[in-house]
Write an enzyme that holds these catalytic residues in place. Structure first.
Site, PDB file in Angstrom:
ATOM      1  N   GLY A   1      10.556  -0.482  -6.671  1.00 51.39           N
ATOM      2  CA  GLY A   1       9.528   0.178  -7.474  1.00 51.39           C
ATOM      3  C   GLY A   1       9.828   0.211  -8.961  1.00 51.39           C
TER       4      GLY A   1
ATOM      5  N   GLU B   1      14.331   5.475   0.525  1.00 53.53           N
ATOM      6  CA  GLU B   1      13.679   6.737   0.144  1.00 53.53           C
ATOM      7  C   GLU B   1      13.946   7.817   1.190  1.00 53.53           C
ATOM      8  OE1 GLU B   1       9.743   5.163  -0.532  1.00 53.53           O
ATOM      9  OE2 GLU B   1      10.479   4.174  -2.352  1.00 53.53           O
TER      10      GLU B   1
ATOM     11  N   SER C   1      10.658  -4.900  -5.665  1.00 54.06           N
ATOM     12  CA  SER C   1       9.775  -5.454  -6.709  1.00 54.06           C
ATOM     13  C   SER C   1       9.405  -6.911  -6.472  1.00 54.06           C
ATOM     14  CB  SER C   1      10.401  -5.263  -8.102  1.00 54.06           C
ATOM     15  OG  SER C   1      10.545  -3.883  -8.383  1.00 54.06           O
TER      16      SER C   1
ATOM     17  N   LYS D   1       3.994   3.148   2.269  1.00 55.88           N
ATOM     18  CA  LYS D   1       4.568   4.472   1.943  1.00 55.88           C
ATOM     19  C   LYS D   1       3.477   5.550   2.071  1.00 55.88           C
ATOM     20  CE  LYS D   1       7.768   2.064  -1.014  1.00 55.88           C
ATOM     21  NZ  LYS D   1       8.641   2.073  -2.187  1.00 55.88           N
TER      22      LYS D   1
ATOM     23  N   HIS E   1      15.004   3.393   5.414  1.00 55.36           N
ATOM     24  CA  HIS E   1      14.534   3.053   4.063  1.00 55.36           C
ATOM     25  C   HIS E   1      15.267   3.938   3.043  1.00 55.36           C
ATOM     26  CE1 HIS E   1      11.936   2.667   0.572  1.00 55.36           C
ATOM     27  NE2 HIS E   1      11.530   1.520   1.097  1.00 55.36           N
TER      28      HIS E   1
ATOM     29  N   GLU F   1      17.598  -4.311   0.460  1.00 57.65           N
ATOM     30  CA  GLU F   1      16.765  -3.717  -0.576  1.00 57.65           C
ATOM     31  C   GLU F   1      17.643  -2.973  -1.577  1.00 57.65           C
ATOM     32  OE1 GLU F   1      12.500  -3.192   0.643  1.00 57.65           O
ATOM     33  OE2 GLU F   1      13.484  -1.372   1.306  1.00 57.65           O
TER      34      GLU F   1
ATOM     35  N   ASN G   1       4.968  -2.171   3.140  1.00 56.77           N
ATOM     36  CA  ASN G   1       5.232  -0.748   3.395  1.00 56.77           C
ATOM     37  C   ASN G   1       4.364   0.046   2.426  1.00 56.77           C
ATOM     38  OD1 ASN G   1       6.242   1.821   3.661  1.00 56.77           O
ATOM     39  ND2 ASN G   1       8.260   1.371   2.766  1.00 56.77           N
TER      40      ASN G   1
END
Ligand code: PEP
Length: 263
Positions: A177, A103, A217, A15, A101, A171, A13
């Site tokens: 991240g 985010e 990660s 992003k 996701h 996730e 991904n």
């Protein structure tokens, strides 16, 4: 996963990266070179920013690298400024869609929107990669409840015949991240928990059809243990998918794992 599908799925991904079409092309060509064209038990998918998709389709002609999208709108067309529909994505070669996701959830995407997107994608026979995961872990195990609620909301009204198009990505948000990763034991425990929910909802046969990925990660240094001990069916990868060398190394780790663990 269906019996004919490759054993693992490794999905990148990107992003909102990289910053220009030129650098996106360079990254994709480096990944393409690293992955090669041979038949593989690892399905590779890259989800670039939407605007790059037509050019990415042009430079990945072999089907060795499939294209993903980072989001979709549930409607077919209409007054939805800035959005893209499933048919638009499919028309530029997209087969896999990330849904929910963290985010996007953090930016306000609701369980209802995620439910509608799952319906649209599965009805359209594209692959829905549905993301679930807790923001933090507590000593009482409340994070299991968080993941269960997200899953049940996303999978409401999903028909058993659609399951071959469904992938779940666990996730944990605290691992995205951050450089922190769930331990292989944690990933394995959550995999079993997700499988239990799938079994409750759809029966035992669901376990063969639905892949459960881990994301958060993932790097070449932790990928093997997550496969070996976490027993996940692959990865959803953010940061490391922007480094062709790391991403292709993770795919190779997956290929070695399948070779050494024939089922
Ligand atoms: C992600 O954003 O889905 C993700 C897993 O990111 P990272 O690999 O950078 O943690």
């Amino acid at each position: 996963m269906s019996n004919t599908a490759p054993k693992l799925l490794v999905m990148g991904n990107w992003k909102m990266n990289p910053p220009t079409i030129g650098s996106a092309k360079e990254l994709m060509l480096d990944i393409r070179k690293g992955i090669g064209r041979h038949k593989s038990e690892v399905e590779v998918v890259v989800a670039p920013p939407t605007v790059y998709l037509p050019e990415m389709e042009r430079i990945t002609p072999s089907q060795r690298i499939l294209l993903g999208a980072q989001d979709v709108h549930s409607e077919k067309s209409g007054p939805h400024t800035g959005e893209v529909s499933l048919s638009m994505l499919e028309s530029v070669g997209v087969s896999h869609i990330i849904i929910g996701h963290s985010e996007r959830r953090a930016a306000g995407e609701t369980d209802l929107e995620i439910y509608k997107n799952v319906q649209t994608v599965l009805k359209g026979k594209a692959v829905a990669v549905v993301c679930v995961g807790e923001t933090h872990r507590d000593a009482h195990g409340n994070y299991f409840g968080v993941v269960e609620a997200q899953l049940r909301a996303a999978l409401r009204d999903v028909k058993p015949m659609w399951l071959k198009y469904l992938t779940i990505a666990y996730e944990p948000v605290w691992a995205i991240g951050t450089g922190e990763t769930a331990t292989p034991e944690d990933a394995h425990e959550m995999r079993l928990f997700i499988q239990k929910i799938l079994m409750d909802r759809f029966g035992r046969s669901a376990l063969k059809k639905v892949r459960i990925l881990y994301g958060g990660s993932v790097k070449p240094q932790n990928a093997e243990a997550l496969l070996q001990e976490g027993e996940v069916d692959g990865f959803l990868i953010g940061g490391a998918s922007l480094k062709a060398k790391d991403f292709t190394e993770i795919v190779k780790i997956g290929e070695r794992y399948v070779k050494n663990n024939p089922s």
